[in-house]
Motif scaffolding. Structure first.
Motif, PDB file in Angstrom:
ATOM      1  N   UNK A  16       6.030  10.409  -1.981  1.00 10.57           N
ATOM      2  CA  UNK A  16       6.209  11.620  -1.103  1.00 10.57           C
ATOM      3  C   UNK A  16       7.503  11.614  -0.695  1.00 10.57           C
ATOM      4  N   UNK A  18       4.254  -0.915   1.764  1.00  9.44           N
ATOM      5  CA  UNK A  18       3.578   0.069   2.644  1.00  9.44           C
ATOM      6  C   UNK A  18       3.746   1.625   2.214  1.00  9.44           C
ATOM      7  N   UNK A  47     -10.982   0.521  -7.847  1.00  3.04           N
ATOM      8  CA  UNK A  47     -10.552   0.262  -6.559  1.00  3.04           C
ATOM      9  C   UNK A  47      -9.177   0.887  -6.238  1.00  3.04           C
ATOM     10  N   UNK A  48      -9.041   2.191  -6.753  1.00  2.00           N
ATOM     11  CA  UNK A  48      -7.757   2.960  -6.472  1.00  2.00           C
ATOM     12  C   UNK A  48      -7.541   3.329  -5.076  1.00  2.00           C
ATOM     13  N   UNK A  74      -2.741  -0.283   2.356  1.00  2.00           N
ATOM     14  CA  UNK A  74      -1.766  -1.173   2.407  1.00  2.00           C
ATOM     15  C   UNK A  74      -0.388  -0.081   2.556  1.00  2.00           C
ATOM     16  N   UNK A  75      -0.628   1.147   2.809  1.00  2.71           N
ATOM     17  CA  UNK A  75       0.591   1.925   3.208  1.00  2.71           C
ATOM     18  C   UNK A  75       0.810   2.067   4.596  1.00  2.71           C
ATOM     19  N   UNK A  76       2.084   2.660   4.995  1.00  2.00           N
ATOM     20  CA  UNK A  76       2.229   2.995   6.422  1.00  2.00           C
ATOM     21  C   UNK A  76       2.143   4.702   6.709  1.00  2.00           C
ATOM     22  N   UNK A  77       1.584   5.556   5.419  1.00  2.00           N
ATOM     23  CA  UNK A  77       1.307   6.683   5.781  1.00  2.00           C
ATOM     24  C   UNK A  77       0.542   6.902   6.982  1.00  2.00           C
ATOM     25  N   UNK A 122      -2.884  11.067   5.076  1.00  2.00           N
ATOM     26  CA  UNK A 122      -2.982  11.264   3.599  1.00  2.00           C
ATOM     27  C   UNK A 122      -4.091  12.171   3.205  1.00  2.00           C
ATOM     28  N   UNK A 154       2.183  15.078   3.517  1.00  6.05           N
ATOM     29  CA  UNK A 154       2.122  13.830   2.592  1.00  6.05           C
ATOM     30  C   UNK A 154       0.836  13.861   1.984  1.00  6.05           C
ATOM     31  N   UNK A 155       0.692  13.671   0.660  1.00  2.36           N
ATOM     32  CA  UNK A 155      -0.418  13.862  -0.119  1.00  2.36           C
ATOM     33  C   UNK A 155      -0.879  12.854  -1.122  1.00  2.36           C
ATOM     34  N   UNK A 181      -5.788   0.563  -2.220  1.00  5.88           N
ATOM     35  CA  UNK A 181      -4.269   0.133  -1.923  1.00  5.88           C
ATOM     36  C   UNK A 181      -3.804   1.272  -0.869  1.00  5.88           C
ATOM     37  N   UNK A 182      -4.413   2.492  -0.619  1.00  2.00           N
ATOM     38  CA  UNK A 182      -4.265   3.060   0.459  1.00  2.00           C
ATOM     39  C   UNK A 182      -4.115   2.664   1.895  1.00  2.00           C
ATOM     40  N   UNK A 214      -0.879  10.762  -4.535  1.00  2.00           N
ATOM     41  CA  UNK A 214      -0.165  11.035  -5.726  1.00  2.00           C
ATOM     42  C   UNK A 214      -1.154  11.220  -7.068  1.00  2.00           C
ATOM     43  N   UNK A 215      -2.376  11.689  -6.793  1.00  2.00           N
ATOM     44  CA  UNK A 215      -3.153  11.568  -8.020  1.00  2.00           C
ATOM     45  C   UNK A 215      -4.311  12.671  -7.619  1.00  2.00           C
ATOM     46  N   UNK A 216      -4.833  13.326  -8.566  1.00  2.00           N
ATOM     47  CA  UNK A 216      -5.922  14.188  -8.655  1.00  2.00           C
ATOM     48  C   UNK A 216      -7.351  13.575  -8.391  1.00  2.00           C
TER      49      UNK A 216
END
Lengths: 249, 105
Positions: B66, B37, A101-102, A108-111, A114, A200-201, A105-106, A203-205
């Motif tokens: 970032x 966030x 489920x990695x 839950x971000x404000x980017x 990505x 913005x990217x 959590x994206x 943070x993992x491959x």
């Protein structure tokens, strides 16, 4: 604020992509999100087995692209912004299998946009390091997160513009691959719209299985593959499978 | 000296090294945490920095993955999340690592 996953799936003469989609949807529902929209055409839809509640959007895929001499209907990704019914969208290739489920959590971000820039070769050969065959860093459009706002609308407008003038941009950025790849399309568009600076990217491959690996078994927890007469496997780790024969596993 | 045995050992070492690299990559991916966030990495550097700053300040700023600044207003809660995720990922790595040791034996 609505959130969901957007998937594109079009069968071709040689590959039953809907079979791959069925596995992908099962994993997305289990590990990421239950709100899923599938962009497809009616012919592909008719072959799909029931997958529970799914939102479908029907379009006719743009034809003409190929991979290893076979039809490859993958050039509609630039429509993701218009086709997504969600405020926050995770666009995924259907051959990206979420055994963890990695990615959840994206949400839950404000980017607002990505994209991954690195792939991890699961066979240990660093195959994807060779992708620096251009003047700009490449991205993997396999998985994208975007929110609907003015800036992201302009990113997708730039993607459309670059797609329209693809030959010109591939020459300019010295990209040797001549078939249309979303990875290159987004890399060039992001470079342009961000004023030739970074963006913005992830943070993992992205763990990736090269096309010469044959997937021999797949479960809800992971998959096993054969390469050089050797069987290897991963569990609870996402995998991007490049060998389209997975449709037959 | 049996050359076939040596080749077998060499293959085993290579396979173990690749599996170890994959397990480590899996652990690194798992260490990414969404908080307020933004994305952070639950690695030793972040954990040590948060713990150090927490000793003298109730709130402080950190850079996310970032390089965006984020105000941390609940250092204890954030540290707890980081440590939990770090140990969860390393525990899973440890379980996988044990299987390599068995293969080598």
């Amino acid at each position: 604020m609505s959130r969901g996953v957007l998937l594109f799936c079009f069968d071709t003469e040689h590959t039953r992509y809907h079979k791959i989609l069925e596995r992908c949807v099962r994993l997305v529902k289990r590990n990421i999100c239950r709100k899923i929209t599938v962009v497809t055409n009616f012919a592909t839809y008719q072959r799909m087995n029931p997958m529970g509640f799914i939102n479908y959007k029907f379009i006719e895929p743009e034809l003409g692209n190929s991979l290893n001499g076979r039809a490859w209907n993958n050039v509609d990704r630039h429509l993701a912004y218009e086709l997504s019914p969600y405020d926050t969208t995770l666009v995924m290739d259907i051959d990206y299998f979420c055994f963890s489920d990695n990615l959840k959590q994206l949400f839950d971000t404000d980017y607002d946009f990505l994209v991954p820039t690195q792939a991890h070769d699961l066979t240990g050969r660093n195959t994807f390091d060779q992708r620096r065959w251009s003047m700009i860093p490449m991205v993997w459009a396999t998985v994208l997160l975007f929110k609907k706002n003015d800036r992201v609308g302009k990113i997708f407008d730039t993607v459309k513009y670059v797609k329209q003038h693809y030959s010109y941009f591939t020459e300019m950025y010295r990209i040797y691959s001549k078939n249309l790849r979303n990875d290159y399309l987004f890399a060039m568009a992001l470079q342009q719209i961000n004023g030739f600076t970074g963006y913005e990217t992830f943070p993992f491959a992205l763990p990736t299985l090269p096309p010469d690996c044959e997937v021999v078994e797949i479960t809800d927890e992971g998959l096993a593959w054969k390469y050089n007469d050797q069987i290897s496997y991963v569990e609870n780790q996402d995998v991007h499978v490049l060998n389209k024969e997975i449709a037959n596993v | 000296m049996d050359i076939h045995e040596l080749k077998k050992q060499s293959d085993l070492s290579y396979d173990t090294a690749v599996a170890k690299r994959n397990a480590l990559e899996k652990a690194h991916s798992r260490q990414v945490v969404a908080y307020r966030e933004h994305l952070f990495r639950a690695d030793p550097t972040t954990i040590c920095l948060v713990r150090t700053l927490k000793e003298s300040q109730d709130s402080f700023y950190l850079l996310d993955t970032n390089s965006n600044p984020v105000e941390i207003t609940d250092p204890a809660g954030f540290l707890s999340i980081l440590v939990e995720r770090n140990q969860e990922s390393l525990n899973a790595y440890n379980q996988t690592h044990k299987t390599f040791t068995k293969k080598d034996a």
